[in-house]
Design an enzyme around this catalytic site. Sequence first.
Site: not given
Length: 155
Positions: A57, A59, A86, A89, A128
């Site tokens: 993602a 990039e 966890s 990031h 989704r």
Amino acid sequence: MPKFIEGNLDAKGLTFGIVVSRFNSFICERLLEGAIDALVRHGANETDITVARIPGAFEIPLAAKTMAASQKFDAVICLGAVIRGSTPHFEYVSSEVSKGVASVSLESGLPIAFGVLTTDTIEQAVERAGTKAGNKGFEAAVTAIETVNVIKAMK
């Protein structure tokens, strides 16, 4: 009485670039299927759709910027999935991707549709990507079609 400008959902004759992340591919592939389905259902020819697969993602903004700069596309659709883990990031990646995609749209003047999921769980991402909560790839493609047409109507 005001004049209203609205975009239609006709993709016939339009060209689309799709940037899709390979990371979390089990989600991203469903988003891609949804996006292509939406474009074709609304009149796009499959030969007018170009898909660029990228590592992750983070990039997405650079790939979207490159597609926009090529002047080959009427719109670019960005697809990916950032799922909370966890570590912090998630916050870094999701924030930078959303800011980057918005920046590309504003700088290029080209409609850039945001179909990047940012979810707390894998289950939310699955929902989704074509199950309970619809397919956000499909929705991003519909957004791209409508935005292209409303921008054209404004000019």
